[in-house]
Design an enzyme around this catalytic site. Structure first.
Site, PDB file in Angstrom:
ATOM      1  N   ASP A 323       0.691  -1.510   0.049  1.00 29.31           N
ATOM      2  CA  ASP A 323       0.021   0.097  -0.182  1.00 29.31           C
ATOM      3  C   ASP A 323       0.871   0.894  -0.332  1.00 29.31           C
ATOM      4  O   ASP A 323       2.355   1.033   0.078  1.00 29.31           O
ATOM      5  CB  ASP A 323      -1.258   0.255   1.220  1.00 29.31           C
ATOM      6  CG  ASP A 323      -2.424   0.363   0.846  1.00 29.31           C
ATOM      7  OD1 ASP A 323      -2.356   1.713  -0.041  1.00 29.31           O
ATOM      8  OD2 ASP A 323      -3.448   0.490   1.440  1.00 29.31           O
ATOM      9  N   GLU A 519     -10.727   6.927   4.131  1.00 28.31           N
ATOM     10  CA  GLU A 519      -9.057   6.349   5.469  1.00 28.31           C
ATOM     11  C   GLU A 519      -9.195   7.218   6.709  1.00 28.31           C
ATOM     12  O   GLU A 519     -10.121   7.340   7.479  1.00 28.31           O
ATOM     13  CB  GLU A 519      -8.217   6.314   4.600  1.00 28.31           C
ATOM     14  CG  GLU A 519      -8.131   5.500   3.414  1.00 28.31           C
ATOM     15  CD  GLU A 519      -6.589   5.577   2.308  1.00 28.31           C
ATOM     16  OE1 GLU A 519      -5.039   5.483   3.145  1.00 28.31           O
ATOM     17  OE2 GLU A 519      -6.708   5.101   1.061  1.00 28.31           O
TER      18      GLU A 519
END
Length: 826
Positions: A323, A519
């Protein structure tokens, strides 16, 4: 080989009794491979002929070319020309990266950009080797990067629909639109099982039920990729799927994004691992490692999980991608230097802006043997295997672009169906719904005509806060869908954001909820919907006090404590984040002329609805699976309105700014002599243009705000009148983590509670371009007249032309080493 059904507790018992050897992660947590589910990538993921072609390529590739395959760069930090020098294997477009610097680029622009990168990668290098790049993007609820694309409900809404067949159709449509813009890889599906809904990514999880997540993992993987066929590349209108984020990103303590899941191996398997065997068995070509940790060990460096469990036990033969700079969080690593991740089993670094330094260090490590040749070749083989399966070595198949199908009518019809199936009816006292034919309807609330609020994060931009109606001309806001349906049934509808009216309506539909987020910026301290200044509750009550029956339509990325709002409404609908097709809401809420709506409610709660603001949810108000229907009415009694926790303590009033945004209950704005403008998106300019702000990466993605002054202006953080006297009594200080990017022409001041102090000298002495810590004792502000019992503005930073600052954090902390007070600002 298929998964074996075995109880976790029994497996642990058998493993212990047999003395089974265990793999150990870097932190020492034992892993028992024998008790994990067994899966296997289909044999069709590759074939003998393809493996021979890969063997031939590996023999000819230089170590430079092999290392290049391991690294992925973001389009904001690389150009096609760079590939002439750096033979990278992959390109991505992050949440705020658009072709040629334009987030609102067309599908044709995306296709042109992909083609430019691919053509650059196909120019023969050393030994005549040319390896095409693979291009990845976050298309997580439709092809959400492209205005005009089909935007589906976020995963939490799809979980409420409980319809794997629908999920597969959504995957097929999403893949077709991604491929139509020239792209062949999406970072989806998310297989998280959120346990603490304070997590800002909760809406990316389908449900709290691991078995439903497993069903959806299979359905979405097959939808995106199709069935893998031996000896054949996937179809041109299909794309590679990514099962993510491995593992337990939804199980972190306190719902903290990129946090630590401190749980047993049994819970890790039973709750968080169930989606991955299903995705692997269905042929998922890639898996993404999680930012988070398990019992203190970062997943980007956990060999036991990435290699022993994922690749060996679960038989995954595709490649593992990291990521966003996640490798840099592994102990001993930086974003430009991390052999530990490759050794642990990561195959491709996601190094959006760190790729150049990372390429250099990884190349050196491969040449020196720190990264063994066998591990390097294994990672490259896995990447090449996926590229062959995508047909990227076939020039005709690699050109997927067909922008004409973006937002096709049949695609939009499926999105509208998904919206209707995602709605959950929590209350319908008196049978107020469906809205009867011929009714005079007032449609009110801040979300009624907001494409941004109904679409949520990951829509056009990363946080989704700057989405407008114009971005989706083939969509409808919820207001537009309701107005059309009411009018078709012989009634009339009016729009009023604040709920005001001149002619009393027969019924009001009040649409409200969470502002867009993604997020860690979506992490919240409690599950209370509006713990400070509950403006929406006040509007609901005004409508009720006027004698108007009220339908509340609640948009959110998670269940929230809304007992007061439920009490203030006659009917209450959980609509989640439905996406671009707002007419799907009207299909269920509004009756046609025959008195029946197009669809009845069918959605049920994928997560429990909280009875208090505490999280995790101990005793739910409505359990998982709850959902009323028109043909199954039920009266909801008056609910207790006590949040059940000390909101003042839970709100963490001393933490004003972190993770790239003002933290609840605080908000940020920028101002000049033309007024004040809230900071709600990645880039904002003050009313007269004296001050601009944009989100930037400092240590993590968009974790800082960069301010540039073109004249006199101020940055302000404001909110409730908080009592911070105890912080003063304990001699605490205001702390700013700030980077001085440029020193301006005038004075610079910082105000706390309306008392300003001059920090010009500190700004002038701070190192340019490096993070610095500024501490000012609260006593300094109190001595200048700040009322610490009523602090409504804990930070106001004023500067002049030429000043440039980047803010990473602002909070109150202990101050034993704080310097003397600055001088008073005039």
């Amino acid at each position: 080989m298929r998964r074996k059904s075995i109880g976790v507790a029994l497996a642990l018992s058998l493993a212990g009794a047999a003395g089974t050897a265990v793999a150990m992660d870097e932190g020492g947590t034992p892993v028992h491979p024998e008790i994990w589910p067994v899966a296997r990538s289909p044999q069709a993921i590759s074939d003998a002929a393809t493996e021979r072609r890969i063997d031939a390529l590996l023999e000819r590739m230089t170590v430079e070319q092999k290392v290049g395959q391991l690294i992925q760069a973001d389009i904001s930090a690389i150009t096609p020309k760079d590939l002439e020098t750096y033979p990278l294997g992959s390109i991505l477009a992050g949440g705020n990266s658009g072709p040629y610097g334009n987030e609102r680029s067309t599908a044709a622009d995306w296709a042109r950009l992909v083609r430019e990168f691919r053509e650059a990668s196909l120019r023969p290098g050393v030994n005549g080797v040319a390896v095409p790049i693979i291009f990845g993007i976050d298309a997580v609820h439709g092809h959400n990067n492209v205005p005009g694309a089909t935007i589906f409900p976020h995963n939490i809404g799809l979980g409420a629909a409980r319809d794997p067949g629908l999920i597969r159709r959504i995957g097929e449509i999403t893949a077709a639109e991604i491929a139509a813009s020239g792209i062949e890889w999406t970072f989806a599906p998310t297989l998280a099982v959120p346990r603490d809904l304070r997590w800002g990514r909760s809406y990316e999880g389908y449900a709290a039920d691991p078995q439903l997540v497993a069903q959806y993992a299979k359905a979405m993987t097959l939808g995106l990729q199709g069935e893998l066929i031996p000896g054949q590349a996937i179809a041109k209108d299909r794309v590679a799927a990514t099962a993510k984020h491995f593992l337990a990103d939804g199980g972190t303590e306190h719902g903290k994004d990129q946090g630590d899941a401190r749980i047993s191996e049994a819970e890790l398997i039973a709750v968080h691992a169930q989606g991955y065997p299903a995705a692997i068995d269905a042929g998922a070509l890639t898996v993404m490692a999680s930012f988070s940790s398990w019992n203190g060990t970062k997943h980007h460096g956990n060999k036991a999980l990435l290699t022993t469990i994922l690749k060996e036990r679960m038989g995954f033969e595709g490649f593992v991608v990291g990521d966003w700079n996640g490798h840099g969080q592994v102990p001993g690593c930086s974003v430009t230097d991390c052999p530990q991740s490759i050794l642990a089993g990561l195959d491709m670094f996601m190094a959006p802006d760190s790729w150049k330094g990372l390429y250099a260090s990884t190349l050196e490590q491969a040449k020196s043997g720190i990264i063994p040749a066998a591990r390097l070749d294994d990672a490259v083989r896995r990447i090449l295997r996926v590229k062959f399966k995508l047909g990227l070595f076939d020039g005709v198949r690699a050109d997927r672009a067909d922008p004409s199908i973006i937002g096709a009518p049949d695609h939009l019809a499926v999105a509208r169906e998904a919206v209707a199936k995602s709605l959950v009816l929590l209350k319908n006292n008196g049978g107020l719904l469906p809205i009867r034919p011929g009714a005079r309807v007032l449609v009110a609330g801040p979300a009624a005509h907001s494409m941004a609020m109904q679409s949520g994060g990951w829509t056009v931009s990363w946080q989704g806060s700057d989405v407008t109606r114009d971005d989706f001309p083939n969509g409808q806001t919820i207001w537009e869908g309701i107005e059309e349906a009411v009018r078709a049934a012989g009634g009339a509808a009016t729009l009023s954001a604040d709920g005001s009216f001149t002619t009393k309506p027969d019924v009001a539909i009040f649409i409200f909820g969470e502002e867009p987020y993604a997020e860690f910026q979506g992490d919240v301290p409690t599950l209370d919907y509006q713990p400070v200044n509950p403006a929406d509750l006040a509007r609901l009550k005004r409508l009720k006090e006027a004698g108007i029956p009220v339908v509340a339509v609640f948009l959110s990325g998670r269940p929230l404590f809304t007992n007061p709002e439920i009490n203030a409404a006659d009917a209450f609908v959980a609509a989640w984040l439905p996406g671009s097709q707002g007419a799907g809401v009207a299909d269920v809420l509004v009756a046609r002329r025959d008195g029946k709506p197009i669809r009845d409610f069918s959605g049920t709660l994928p997560f429990a609805w909280p009875a208090t603001a505490a999280s995790p949810i101990a005793a739910p108000l409505f359990p998982i699976g709850y959902g009323l229907r028109y043909d199954k009415p039920q009266i909801v009694p008056l609910l207790p309105e006590d949040p059940g926790i000390d909101l003042a303590a839970a709100l963490n009033l001393e933490n004003f700014f972190a993770g790239g945004r003002a933290r609840a209950p605080w908000s940020m704005s920028v101002g000049d002599d033309g007024g004040v403008r809230p900071v709600e998106s990645a880039a904002v300019v003050s009313p007269n243009g004296m001050l601009s702000v944009k989100s930037v990466d400092v240590k993590a993605q968009e974790d800082g705000k960069q301010f540039r002054w073109a004249g006199m202006g101020s940055v302000q953080i404001s909110g409730p009148n908080a009592d911070l006297m105890r912080h003063l009594d304990q001699d605490m200080a205001l702390r700013l983590d700030v980077r001085v990017d440029a020193v301006g022409e005038g004075r610079v001041s910082i105000a706390f509670g309306n008392a300003a102090l001059d920090v010009t000298d500190w700004i002038g002495a701070a190192p340019i371009g490096k993070l610095s810590k500024l501490q000012i004792r609260l006593r300094c502000f109190a001595d200048r007249g700040a009322d610490l019992q009523r602090v409504g503005n804990p930070l106001s930073l004023t500067g002049h032309e030429g000043l440039g600052l980047t803010l990473l954090a602002a909070r109150i902390e202990s101050s034993p080493d704080a310097p003397p007070c600055p001088s008073n600002a005039e």
